[in-house]
Design a protein around this motif. Structure first.
Motif, PDB file in Angstrom:
ATOM      1  N   LEU A  34      -3.678  -4.953  -7.698  1.00  0.00           N
ATOM      2  CA  LEU A  34      -2.580  -3.864  -7.329  1.00  0.00           C
ATOM      3  C   LEU A  34      -1.383  -4.749  -7.335  1.00  0.00           C
ATOM      4  O   LEU A  34      -1.097  -5.734  -6.532  1.00  0.00           O
ATOM      5  N   ILE A  35      -0.380  -4.265  -8.169  1.00  0.00           N
ATOM      6  CA  ILE A  35       0.910  -5.336  -8.204  1.00  0.00           C
ATOM      7  C   ILE A  35       1.918  -4.254  -7.956  1.00  0.00           C
ATOM      8  O   ILE A  35       1.934  -3.262  -8.034  1.00  0.00           O
ATOM      9  N   GLY A  36       3.114  -5.052  -7.555  1.00  0.00           N
ATOM     10  CA  GLY A  36       4.207  -4.432  -7.452  1.00  0.00           C
ATOM     11  C   GLY A  36       5.268  -5.109  -6.649  1.00  0.00           C
ATOM     12  O   GLY A  36       4.938  -6.158  -6.368  1.00  0.00           O
ATOM     13  N   ALA A  37       6.421  -4.638  -6.802  1.00  0.00           N
ATOM     14  CA  ALA A  37       7.610  -5.486  -5.962  1.00  0.00           C
ATOM     15  C   ALA A  37       7.551  -5.504  -4.446  1.00  0.00           C
ATOM     16  O   ALA A  37       6.589  -4.806  -3.825  1.00  0.00           O
ATOM     17  N   ASN A  38       8.154  -6.366  -3.912  1.00  0.00           N
ATOM     18  CA  ASN A  38       8.201  -6.291  -2.476  1.00  0.00           C
ATOM     19  C   ASN A  38       8.458  -5.015  -1.777  1.00  0.00           C
ATOM     20  O   ASN A  38       9.494  -4.271  -2.244  1.00  0.00           O
ATOM     21  N   GLY A  39       7.533  -4.854  -0.791  1.00  0.00           N
ATOM     22  CA  GLY A  39       7.983  -3.460  -0.034  1.00  0.00           C
ATOM     23  C   GLY A  39       7.481  -2.067  -0.934  1.00  0.00           C
ATOM     24  O   GLY A  39       7.587  -1.212  -0.436  1.00  0.00           O
ATOM     25  N   ALA A  40       6.780  -2.330  -1.984  1.00  0.00           N
ATOM     26  CA  ALA A  40       6.324  -1.249  -2.618  1.00  0.00           C
ATOM     27  C   ALA A  40       5.089  -0.437  -1.926  1.00  0.00           C
ATOM     28  O   ALA A  40       4.774   0.869  -2.406  1.00  0.00           O
ATOM     29  N   GLY A  41       4.423  -1.243  -0.929  1.00  0.00           N
ATOM     30  CA  GLY A  41       3.399  -0.549  -0.189  1.00  0.00           C
ATOM     31  C   GLY A  41       2.149  -0.912  -0.541  1.00  0.00           C
ATOM     32  O   GLY A  41       1.077  -0.437  -0.049  1.00  0.00           O
ATOM     33  N   LYS A  42       2.054  -2.160  -1.012  1.00  0.00           N
ATOM     34  CA  LYS A  42       0.723  -2.701  -1.268  1.00  0.00           C
ATOM     35  C   LYS A  42      -0.108  -3.137  -0.118  1.00  0.00           C
ATOM     36  O   LYS A  42      -1.242  -2.540   0.039  1.00  0.00           O
ATOM     37  N   SER A  43       0.533  -4.101   0.655  1.00  0.00           N
ATOM     38  CA  SER A  43      -0.269  -4.459   1.928  1.00  0.00           C
ATOM     39  C   SER A  43      -0.504  -3.215   2.803  1.00  0.00           C
ATOM     40  O   SER A  43      -1.587  -3.143   3.339  1.00  0.00           O
ATOM     41  N   SER A  44       0.552  -2.221   2.893  1.00  0.00           N
ATOM     42  CA  SER A  44       0.194  -1.038   3.556  1.00  0.00           C
ATOM     43  C   SER A  44      -1.093  -0.216   3.236  1.00  0.00           C
ATOM     44  O   SER A  44      -1.895   0.386   3.748  1.00  0.00           O
ATOM     45  N   THR A  45      -1.274  -0.156   1.886  1.00  0.00           N
ATOM     46  CA  THR A  45      -2.418   0.706   1.228  1.00  0.00           C
ATOM     47  C   THR A  45      -3.613  -0.399   1.685  1.00  0.00           C
ATOM     48  O   THR A  45      -4.720   0.434   2.005  1.00  0.00           O
ATOM     49  N   LEU A  46      -3.708  -1.502   1.539  1.00  0.00           N
ATOM     50  CA  LEU A  46      -4.838  -2.485   2.142  1.00  0.00           C
ATOM     51  C   LEU A  46      -5.051  -2.176   3.778  1.00  0.00           C
ATOM     52  O   LEU A  46      -6.150  -2.170   4.049  1.00  0.00           O
TER      53      LEU A  46
END
Ligand SMILES: Nc1ncnc2c1ncn2[C@@H]1O[C@H](COP(=O)(O)OP(=O)(O)OP(=O)(O)O)[C@@H](O)[C@H]1O
Ligand SMILES: [Mg+2]
Lengths: 237, 325
Positions: A34-46
């Motif tokens: 899962l990739i994306g810029a800073n603040g894209a919501g990746k950590s929030s998803t996990l």
């Protein structure tokens, strides 16, 4: 078979919609990034998958709805996360940190697994009686991964395991991730380092402002001009 | 010299009890950064329960040691229930609230418990029945009573037991992990609500025994006894470095010794005649003019607390371990 299935997953922090109704699948044995810029919501998803933040939508893991399961029950089911920033226990020794990884286990194989981690990470073996707070950043990352493996995960969520590491170590960490996947552990990998992540993954998702912008085979994403421009630092065309 | 050794013995005895109570403060602080001001009241409840049960048992003809042991055996579960209830009802709902909210709640819980105790046991001082025979042992110019020896031995055993629990068991490891990073501990499978509840219950069990020992030592118990005792044990915890388990043990013993030595010498040292500045008519023929008598002994704990807060806020064994993000 699908091991993890998220549907219409949403995360709000007060008024901020960090994750906007995404769908995400991870098949048994897959390595998905899962990739994306800073603040894209990746950590929030996990964090939403693990029940660390309030979430809505549907999350199924191993055929079971875990949308209301508290975080501490997930390791028992084989769902284990290495959080962003490693999250080692600084005042516990290396060995105690590893023992914490096996906290949810009751089977007799824990001592063997400990030796297996030390064999994979000799640095940790040398420092087993040292407090984890005194380890270097890279060593702490190894400890965080080894600790997660102590739980004998079926699905491993990794949040930016290469963050803040020198290029040599980054390569090493990616080798380790690939090795773990080869041993049969399903992995959902969040990474800033899009190229390396897509090179080792089977499939990938690209996240933008809380939504999934692109998804597909990792090879196809690597070749996709939009990905090349925005995430691989290459000019269009 | 005799005073010195004697006060040292008294100080270690008292300090051992402070240490056991201080552990309750420090463990709770370590895990949820709450100063549980109601902890002293748990000590008081332990003493009150025991003082209710012991006379009945003694009157029934049980040997004194058995009566006291059974009294403690009644006090421990009651205090554990009180500890559990206060965490569950008062503190857990406030775990995500700003720091000040649980702190003020703790003061409230302490007032509630004190008044409950007053309603149950009245305002009267409960006296300990004179059942324990006075056995004394002399050494190095000091005497130690059987009760003192028992107190030191029991406190040492409890501290050793706690150290084993915290540093050698799965629960203890989970407690330390939760103290350092509750969210990650949960990711490892730790039910942090249970671990926090266990911390309160263990601290309360030790407080109960401390209450019985304290009451037995002084021979009296009253619903107000928890406040000053609690404050002293809290001072001991701060002296050792709040949140630090060995620190609470060290702080407790040191505070007891400082207090006992202070009480032993303050009269002498504040005798103006001794320094030749007392009023002549009082100092004539070896008279005394003492500014502060040994009844000022309670002051020492707070002098120590203030000095620690000014010169070494992290306490003697406060965290100095290297920590990287
Ligand atoms: N606890 C929080 N409270 C409020 N807002 C938050 C919180 N955590 C994250 N956010 C916001 O939610 C959005 C998504 O954050 P998230 O941490 O999921 O991003 P990310 O994709 O992991 O970024 P990075 O690559 O920088 O780690 C960001 O805008 C962030 O500011
Ligand atoms: Mg992140």
């Amino acid at each position: 078979m699908t091991l993890l299935e998220a549907r219409a997953l949403e995360v709000h922090y007060g008024g901020i919609r960090a994750v906007r109704g995404i769908d995400l699948d991870v098949g048994e044995g897959e390595l998905v990034c899962l990739i994306g810029a800073n603040g894209a919501g990746k950590s929030s998803t996990l964090r939403a998958i693990c029940g660390l933040v309030a979430r809505s939508g549907r999350i199924r893991y191993a055929g079971e709805d875990i949308g209301a399961t508290p975080a501490f029950e997930l390791p028992r089911k084989g769902l284990v996360m290495v959080p962003e920033g490693r999250g080692i226990f600084p005042r516990l020794t290396v060995e105690e940190n590893l023992a914490m990884g096996a906290y949810a286990r009751t089977d007799p194989g824990i001592a063997d697994d400990l030796e297996r981690q030390y064999a994979m990470f000799p640095r940790l073996a040398e420092r087993r009686r040292q407090t984890a707070g005194t380890l270097s950043g890279g060593e702490q990352q190894m400890l965080a991964i080894a600790r997660a493996l102590m739980a004998r995960p079926r699905l491993l969520l990794l949040d930016e395991p290469s963050m803040g590491l020198a290029p040599m170590l980054v390569a090493k960490i990616f080798d380790i991730v690939r090795e773990i996947a080869r041993q049969g552990v399903t992995i959902l990998l969040v990474e800033q380092n899009a190229r390396l992540a897509l090179e080792i993954a089977h499939r990938g998702y690209v996240m933008e402002s809380g939504a999934i912008a692109l998804s597909g085979e990792a090879r196809a994403l690597l070749a996709d001009p939009r990905v090349r421009e925005a995430y691989l630092g290459e000019g269009a065309g | 010299m005799d005073t010195f050794v004697q006060q040292l013995v008294n100080g270690v005895t008292l300090g051992a009890v402070y240490a056991v109570v201080a552990l309750g403060y420090t463990m709770v602080y370590g895990i949820i950064q709450l100063i549980n001001f109601a902890h002293g009241e748990v000590v008081m409840i332990g003493a009150m329960v025991a003082f209710t049960v012991i006379p009945i048992l003694a009157a029934a003809g049980l040997p004194p040691v058995v009566a006291v042991a059974l009294g403690a055996a009644c006090a421990v579960p009651v205090c554990m229930a009180v500890g559990y209830a206060m965490e569950r009802l008062a503190y857990r709902p406030l775990r995500r609230a700003p720091r000040l909210a649980p702190l003020i709640t703790a003061i409230g819980v302490s007032i509630v418990l004190q008044h409950l105790a007053m309603m149950i046991w009245s305002r009267n001082v409960l006296a300990f029945p004179q059942i324990i025979p006075l056995v004394t042992f002399s050494f190095a110019g000091a005497t130690m009573t059987g009760v003192q020896i028992a107190i030191v031995a029991i406190c040492a055993a409890m501290m050793a037991g706690l150290a084993w629990l915290v540093y050698r068991t799965r629960l203890g490891r989970a407690m330390r992990a939760t103290a350092q990073n509750p969210q990650v501990a949960a990711l490892m499978g730790v039910d942090i609500d249970r671990v926090i509840a266990a911390t309160f219950v263990i601290g309360a069990a030790m407080a109960a025994v401390a209450g019985v020992m304290f009451g037995t030592y002084y021979g009296v118990a009253q619903y107000t006894m928890g406040s000053i005792l609690g404050l002293k044990a809290f001072s001991a915890a701060v002296l050792g470095g709040i949140g630090n388990v060995p620190g609470a043990m060290l702080g407790g013993i040191l505070l007891g010794v400082v207090e006992a030595l202070g009480a032993g010498y303050i009269g002498d040292l504040t005798d103006l005649c001794r320094w030749g500045i007392g009023p002549a008519e009082r100092c004539a023929d070896g008279g005394h003019f003492v500014l502060f008598g040994s009844n000022y002994q309670d002051v020492f704990a707070f002098v120590v607390l203030i000095l620690v807060l000014v010169f070494r806020p992290s306490g003697l064994l406060g965290e100095r371990v290297g920590e990287r993000a």
